[in-house]
Design a protein around this motif. Structure first.
Motif, PDB file in Angstrom:
ATOM      1  N   TYR A  24       0.859  -1.375   0.083  1.00  0.00           N
ATOM      2  CA  TYR A  24       0.422   0.435  -0.267  1.00  0.00           C
ATOM      3  C   TYR A  24       0.466   1.157   0.148  1.00  0.00           C
ATOM      4  O   TYR A  24       2.270   1.186  -0.409  1.00  0.00           O
ATOM      5  CB  TYR A  24      -0.904  -0.313   1.514  1.00  0.00           C
ATOM      6  N   ASP A  25       0.183   2.614   0.204  1.00  0.00           N
ATOM      7  CA  ASP A  25       0.537   3.826   0.416  1.00  0.00           C
ATOM      8  C   ASP A  25       1.297   4.009   1.613  1.00  0.00           C
ATOM      9  O   ASP A  25      -0.250   4.853   1.716  1.00  0.00           O
ATOM     10  CB  ASP A  25       0.189   4.343  -1.264  1.00  0.00           C
ATOM     11  N   GLU A  26       1.876   5.129   2.093  1.00  0.00           N
ATOM     12  CA  GLU A  26       2.090   5.577   3.222  1.00  0.00           C
ATOM     13  C   GLU A  26       1.585   7.114   2.536  1.00  0.00           C
ATOM     14  O   GLU A  26       2.126   7.527   2.217  1.00  0.00           O
ATOM     15  CB  GLU A  26       3.386   5.681   3.872  1.00  0.00           C
ATOM     16  N   LEU A  27       0.329   7.339   3.567  1.00  0.00           N
ATOM     17  CA  LEU A  27       0.292   8.984   2.748  1.00  0.00           C
ATOM     18  C   LEU A  27       0.018   9.845   4.293  1.00  0.00           C
ATOM     19  O   LEU A  27       0.685   8.992   5.052  1.00  0.00           O
ATOM     20  CB  LEU A  27      -1.756   9.092   2.448  1.00  0.00           C
ATOM     21  N   TYR A  28       0.104  11.149   3.975  1.00  0.00           N
ATOM     22  CA  TYR A  28       0.218  12.068   5.345  1.00  0.00           C
ATOM     23  C   TYR A  28      -1.494  13.106   4.785  1.00  0.00           C
ATOM     24  O   TYR A  28      -1.486  13.298   3.099  1.00  0.00           O
ATOM     25  CB  TYR A  28       1.269  12.629   5.477  1.00  0.00           C
ATOM     26  N   VAL A  29      -1.502  13.660   5.208  1.00  0.00           N
ATOM     27  CA  VAL A  29      -3.110  15.217   4.841  1.00  0.00           C
ATOM     28  C   VAL A  29      -1.914  16.208   5.343  1.00  0.00           C
ATOM     29  O   VAL A  29      -1.780  16.619   6.450  1.00  0.00           O
ATOM     30  CB  VAL A  29      -4.058  14.096   5.429  1.00  0.00           C
ATOM     31  N   ILE A  30      -1.726  17.368   3.832  1.00  0.00           N
ATOM     32  CA  ILE A  30      -1.383  18.888   4.461  1.00  0.00           C
ATOM     33  C   ILE A  30      -2.173  19.041   4.174  1.00  0.00           C
ATOM     34  O   ILE A  30      -2.768  19.336   2.858  1.00  0.00           O
ATOM     35  CB  ILE A  30      -0.079  18.953   4.637  1.00  0.00           C
ATOM     36  N   ASN A  31      -2.942  20.908   4.599  1.00  0.00           N
ATOM     37  CA  ASN A  31      -3.654  21.623   4.393  1.00  0.00           C
ATOM     38  C   ASN A  31      -5.131  20.963   3.027  1.00  0.00           C
ATOM     39  O   ASN A  31      -5.314  21.404   2.374  1.00  0.00           O
ATOM     40  CB  ASN A  31      -2.992  22.577   2.948  1.00  0.00           C
ATOM     41  N   GLY A  32      -5.475  20.073   3.733  1.00  0.00           N
ATOM     42  CA  GLY A  32      -6.219  19.345   3.611  1.00  0.00           C
ATOM     43  C   GLY A  32      -6.289  18.610   2.649  1.00  0.00           C
ATOM     44  O   GLY A  32      -7.388  17.753   1.610  1.00  0.00           O
ATOM     45  N   GLU A  33      -5.501  18.070   2.469  1.00  0.00           N
ATOM     46  CA  GLU A  33      -4.885  17.261   0.550  1.00  0.00           C
ATOM     47  C   GLU A  33      -4.346  16.308   0.932  1.00  0.00           C
ATOM     48  O   GLU A  33      -3.054  16.524   2.434  1.00  0.00           O
ATOM     49  CB  GLU A  33      -3.608  18.308  -0.087  1.00  0.00           C
TER      50      GLU A  33
END
Length: 212
Positions: free
Chosen positions: A117-126
């Motif tokens: 899978y992909d490691e994700l993160y959320v920044i500025n709503g994206e």
């Protein structure tokens, strides 16, 4: 003795995510899932099962009935490539050597899954991708199957996967530099669910009845 029967086929269905973003429904497919599977039937009651399934999982807070999520408005997409191995147990005898007799049985499956899978993160709503990762999951599948035609078995199943990560949705990135961006419940892991049908083709030698 009866010869063992092999099954080779496909899985076609949908996937949904259970975590910190999007709906909280347990079974609510919203993305297409496709896979292949192989079964080695050791007896009329159990078989070894191996499979590969891939799908996109997604979540959108705007689809949630939870007010806090709905107002937050996060969304994500992630790719799942799953390899699974384990044991399938039939509630009733499912002797496929009796080809002239229609069989039907509920079944359960569990084992171990390894997925990418992909490691994700959320920044500025994206939601952004950090890197590609992998981990394990515990599959828990329930279904019903029947030998609908000679040499073909049709199954309908729902399978939840308890994963060993809490970041399929970007809520808990492993990258320590992104720790301030964490949100949601950090005490529970993410789940994903595959729901669909399996169609397998059976092949083997004819039954062998040996003299005592």
């Amino acid at each position: 003795m009866n010869a063992q029967i092999n099954e080779l086929g496909v899985f076609i269905g949908g996937s949904n995510f259970i975590g910190d973003v999007g709906k909280t429904n347990y079974v609510s497919p919203n993305e297409i899932a496709l896979g292949v599977l192989y079964k080695w039937n050791k007896s009329p009651r159990h078989s070894y099962r191996f499979s590969y399934t891939q799908s996109t999982i997604s979540g959108n807070d705007l689809d949630s009935e939870v007010l806090a999520r709905n107002s937050r408005g996060y969304q994500f997409k992630n790719s799942i490539k799953e390899f699974s191995a384990g044991m399938e147990f039939n509630f009733f005898d499912f002797n496929l050597h009796e080809i002239l007799q229609r069989k039907i049985t509920p079944y359960v499956y569990t084992g171990i899954s390894y997925f990418i899978y992909d490691e994700l993160y959320v920044i500025n709503g994206e939601t952004e991708k950090d890197y590609t990762a992998s981990t394990f999951a515990i599959p828990m599948i329930v279904g019903v199957k029947s030998n609908v035609f000679e040499n073909f078995v049709l199954g309908i199943e729902v399978g939840a996967r308890y994963t060993f990560t809490d970041n399929l949705d970007g809520s808990l990135p492993k990258n320590q530099n992104l720790a301030p961006l964490q949100f949601g419940n950090i005490n529970s892991k993410d789940w994903y669910v595959f729901t669909g049908i399996t169609l397998t083709y059976t092949f083997t030698e004819k039954p062998c009845y040996c003299a005592n």
